[in-house]
Design a protein around this motif. Structure first.
Motif, mmCIF file in Angstrom:
data_model
loop_
_atom_site.group_PDB
_atom_site.id
_atom_site.type_symbol
_atom_site.label_atom_id
_atom_site.label_comp_id
_atom_site.label_asym_id
_atom_site.label_seq_id
_atom_site.Cartn_x
_atom_site.Cartn_y
_atom_site.Cartn_z
ATOM 1 N N GLU A 138 -14.610 19.981 -18.490
ATOM 2 C CA GLU A 138 -14.003 21.281 -18.786
ATOM 3 C C GLU A 138 -14.289 22.342 -17.741
ATOM 4 N N GLY A 139 -15.505 22.323 -17.197
ATOM 5 C CA GLY A 139 -15.861 23.333 -16.198
ATOM 6 C C GLY A 139 -14.982 23.214 -14.963
ATOM 7 N N GLN A 140 -14.748 21.968 -14.557
ATOM 8 C CA GLN A 140 -13.926 21.701 -13.389
ATOM 9 C C GLN A 140 -12.460 22.103 -13.639
ATOM 10 N N GLU A 141 -11.949 21.761 -14.813
ATOM 11 C CA GLU A 141 -10.574 22.116 -15.158
ATOM 12 C C GLU A 141 -10.395 23.631 -15.187
ATOM 13 N N ASP A 142 -11.409 24.311 -15.704
ATOM 14 C CA ASP A 142 -11.360 25.767 -15.779
ATOM 15 C C ASP A 142 -11.299 26.369 -14.378
ATOM 16 N N ALA A 143 -12.058 25.800 -13.447
ATOM 17 C CA ALA A 143 -12.049 26.296 -12.062
ATOM 18 C C ALA A 143 -10.666 26.101 -11.424
ATOM 19 N N VAL A 144 -10.040 24.946 -11.709
ATOM 20 C CA VAL A 144 -8.702 24.686 -11.154
ATOM 21 C C VAL A 144 -7.703 25.700 -11.703
ATOM 22 N N LYS A 145 -7.739 25.937 -13.007
ATOM 23 C CA LYS A 145 -6.811 26.892 -13.624
ATOM 24 C C LYS A 145 -6.976 28.285 -13.019
ATOM 25 N N ARG A 146 -8.225 28.696 -12.840
ATOM 26 C CA ARG A 146 -8.452 30.030 -12.287
ATOM 27 C C ARG A 146 -8.033 30.085 -10.818
ATOM 28 N N MET B 289 -10.252 9.278 -22.321
ATOM 29 C CA MET B 289 -9.952 10.699 -22.159
ATOM 30 C C MET B 289 -11.244 11.510 -22.088
ATOM 31 N N LYS B 290 -12.205 11.134 -22.915
ATOM 32 C CA LYS B 290 -13.488 11.837 -22.930
ATOM 33 C C LYS B 290 -14.210 11.646 -21.586
ATOM 34 N N LEU B 291 -14.150 10.416 -21.063
ATOM 35 C CA LEU B 291 -14.817 10.127 -19.784
ATOM 36 C C LEU B 291 -14.188 10.916 -18.627
ATOM 37 N N LEU B 292 -12.890 11.234 -18.778
ATOM 38 C CA LEU B 292 -12.151 11.881 -17.673
ATOM 39 C C LEU B 292 -12.143 13.404 -17.771
ATOM 40 N N THR B 293 -12.719 13.922 -18.825
ATOM 41 C CA THR B 293 -12.622 15.364 -19.071
ATOM 42 C C THR B 293 -13.873 16.104 -18.601
ATOM 43 N N ALA C 163 7.160 18.394 -6.369
ATOM 44 C CA ALA C 163 5.752 18.771 -6.193
ATOM 45 C C ALA C 163 4.969 18.517 -7.481
ATOM 46 N N LEU C 164 5.564 18.874 -8.631
ATOM 47 C CA LEU C 164 4.888 18.666 -9.916
ATOM 48 C C LEU C 164 4.728 17.173 -10.202
ATOM 49 N N SER C 165 5.781 16.405 -9.921
ATOM 50 C CA SER C 165 5.735 14.965 -10.161
ATOM 51 C C SER C 165 4.688 14.291 -9.278
ATOM 52 N N ARG C 166 4.643 14.702 -7.998
ATOM 53 C CA ARG C 166 3.662 14.110 -7.078
ATOM 54 C C ARG C 166 2.250 14.401 -7.574
ATOM 55 N N ARG C 167 2.022 15.626 -8.039
ATOM 56 C CA ARG C 167 0.704 16.031 -8.518
ATOM 57 C C ARG C 167 0.328 15.249 -9.784
ATOM 58 N N ILE C 168 1.244 15.201 -10.721
ATOM 59 C CA ILE C 168 0.939 14.556 -12.008
ATOM 60 C C ILE C 168 0.772 13.049 -11.812
ATOM 61 N N ASP D 188 -2.001 24.029 -19.756
ATOM 62 C CA ASP D 188 -1.315 23.454 -20.918
ATOM 63 C C ASP D 188 -0.498 22.227 -20.555
ATOM 64 N N TRP D 189 -0.261 22.013 -19.270
ATOM 65 C CA TRP D 189 0.694 20.956 -18.932
ATOM 66 C C TRP D 189 0.250 20.068 -17.771
ATOM 67 N N VAL D 190 0.107 20.633 -16.554
ATOM 68 C CA VAL D 190 -0.154 19.796 -15.377
ATOM 69 C C VAL D 190 -1.461 19.011 -15.532
ATOM 70 N N ILE D 191 -2.517 19.672 -15.943
ATOM 71 C CA ILE D 191 -3.812 18.979 -16.073
ATOM 72 C C ILE D 191 -3.771 17.940 -17.207
ATOM 73 N N PRO D 192 -3.315 18.322 -18.417
ATOM 74 C CA PRO D 192 -3.233 17.287 -19.471
ATOM 75 C C PRO D 192 -2.329 16.115 -19.094
ATOM 76 N N MET D 193 -1.194 16.408 -18.428
ATOM 77 C CA MET D 193 -0.283 15.319 -18.033
ATOM 78 C C MET D 193 -0.965 14.403 -17.010
ATOM 79 N N THR D 194 -1.674 15.001 -16.042
ATOM 80 C CA THR D 194 -2.366 14.185 -15.036
ATOM 81 C C THR D 194 -3.413 13.298 -15.707
ATOM 82 N N LYS D 195 -4.097 13.857 -16.695
ATOM 83 C CA LYS D 195 -5.116 13.069 -17.406
ATOM 84 C C LYS D 195 -4.470 11.936 -18.211
#
Lengths: 285, 285
Positions: free
Chosen positions: B217-225, B211-215, B175-180, B266-273
């Protein structure tokens, strides 16, 4: 002073030995306390596993070719097996190598195709009465899950993901089988709690009387309503700032909660009770 | 009248043909509409799978012997593999036979040990840019899940259920590999949506700019929460007549929601990026 010192040191060492043997974990092979409470806890936790597994299977559509024996080609080549059957046989063989079926809680669907375990022996607790432990309804579980329940939890369609589909089916089948065959432990715990209640019916080999003794409608009703609730809670779309209130239509959930209610009421609970009866019939052998 | 009748019949037959080809399901091999919306939907659904898989792994304690290469005995016999590694290799081989890795969404951890598929070919949609599709971080996922995250989602202990433990790990890892690795599809959808935004940075092979174009933060924060919330909703003890209010301590849940928040942050989102950046760097090759 010297004898007292020797005595103190010996006492200290004995305590140290006892705590190292008994403290961290149970003694290998020792019977853990199988009680009505431990059984109830196990069954409640298995409900979550079963509901998760159904939701994960429902992620894929029906994928009918995976169940069609003609799909893999010439029947002679794969003995007329469907992809799902071939997949489960071979995956169970890998799991057997890793020791899965050394634990009597786990029962394979295709025991004839097992390889022996590579893992060093682990003394799992031996709670069951030896003459009764072999009760096995795997064939019925396999058939009724695939033919009866699977069409109710999946949508029509074919997305080609047959291997993930088969893997998801295996997780469902294993969870359902573990729950239903846990009827052996349920029966053992009930028997140990009050053998006098069961002995007469067992000696008379009276199935109906045993079934009556094992039936508590109020309790069964609570379990059915709880798994329906779990299907709602685990199968909802979780969004921030909004909690599901348990209302909603079947289409709001990943698996229809009413189907999960019936899966338990019409099948899982009656099958578990059947296993309990079969176990008790052999409990005095 | 005759020509008009012939025309009508032909028109009817054409419509019938079109509906039979396009109506029930997509054309095989045809690209489904990969859009920002379809990508978002996939990732949101995968969150449920990941949280379920972590909860199911946490049902078993750490079970350290399953990860110890010395457990299966002589290193020469199993090439110094741990039970989990042997289990995953052999299970992946069974899944490959059933066609799992024909779908480019799925990537094995041990591709060298694959057997070829028995299943007839299925034309999965081919959405990725060929030169960029091979981005692969499986080795990192394997190592960091086992060494970094597993100890945080499991309790100390050893119950001997190493095969179910390994099976639960494989579900988490897949599941983690498919997501990343879905980062490849995320990047492709973003690129198709606005190629002009990325072309300069790609031509300059500028990782930081990409990396800057793909980031966001508001969206990432919503996913984490949201995944933290899912860990609370799916990991609670559901009882009748009581709804969790999202409060409670870490110990009230089957996996600590704060760990799931950090797992993503700390991991899934940065790895996907990272996968997205690597993909885009090859997008014009």
């Amino acid at each position: 002073m010297a004898p007292r010192l020797v005595f103190s040191v010996c006492w200290f060492l004995l305590l140290l030995l006892l705590s190292s043997v008994c403290g961290g974990r149970r003694l290998r092979g020792e019977s853990t306390a199988l009680t009505l409470e431990s059984v109830r806890k196990f069954l409640t936790r298995e409900e979550d596993s079963i509901v998760f597994s159904l939701i994960e299977r429902a992620k894929y559509p029906r994928n009918a070719p995976a169940y069609d024996p003609s799909y893999l080609g010439s029947p002679a080549k794969f003995h007329g097996l469907s992809l799902v059957e071939l997949f489960v046989r071979e995956t169970e063989a890998v799991q057997a190598k890793a020791g899965r079926y050394e634990n009597p809680v786990e029962i394979p669907f295709f025991p004839r195709h097992m390889t022996s375990t590579l893992a060093p022996p682990y003394d799992f607790p031996n709670e069951l009465h030896a003459a009764a432990a072999a009760v096995n309804v795997s064939g019925t579980i396999w058939r009724e899950y695939l033919d009866g329940w699977l069409p109710q939890i999946t949508s029509q369609g074919d997305d080609g993901n047959y291997a993930p589909t088969a893997a998801a089916d295996l997780v469902c089948l294993q969870a359902l089988s573990r729950r239903i065959h846990y009827g052996r432990y349920v029966a053992e715990a009930k028997y140990r709690d009050a053998p006098q209640d069961y002995n007469t019916a067992i000696r008379a080999q009276d199935r109906d009387a045993l079934m009556k003794l094992l039936t508590f409608e109020g309790q069964e009703d609570a379990v059915k309503r709880r798994v329906e609730e779990k299907a709602k809670v685990f199968g909802q779309d979780v969004t921030l700032g909004k909690r599901a209130d348990g209302g909603g239509n079947a289409t709001d959930y990943k698996v229809d909660p009413v189907v999960v209610y019936r899966l338990y009421g019409d099948w899982v609970i009656p099958m578990t009770k059947m296993v309990q009866v079969e176990y008790l019939l052999r409990r005095l052998d």
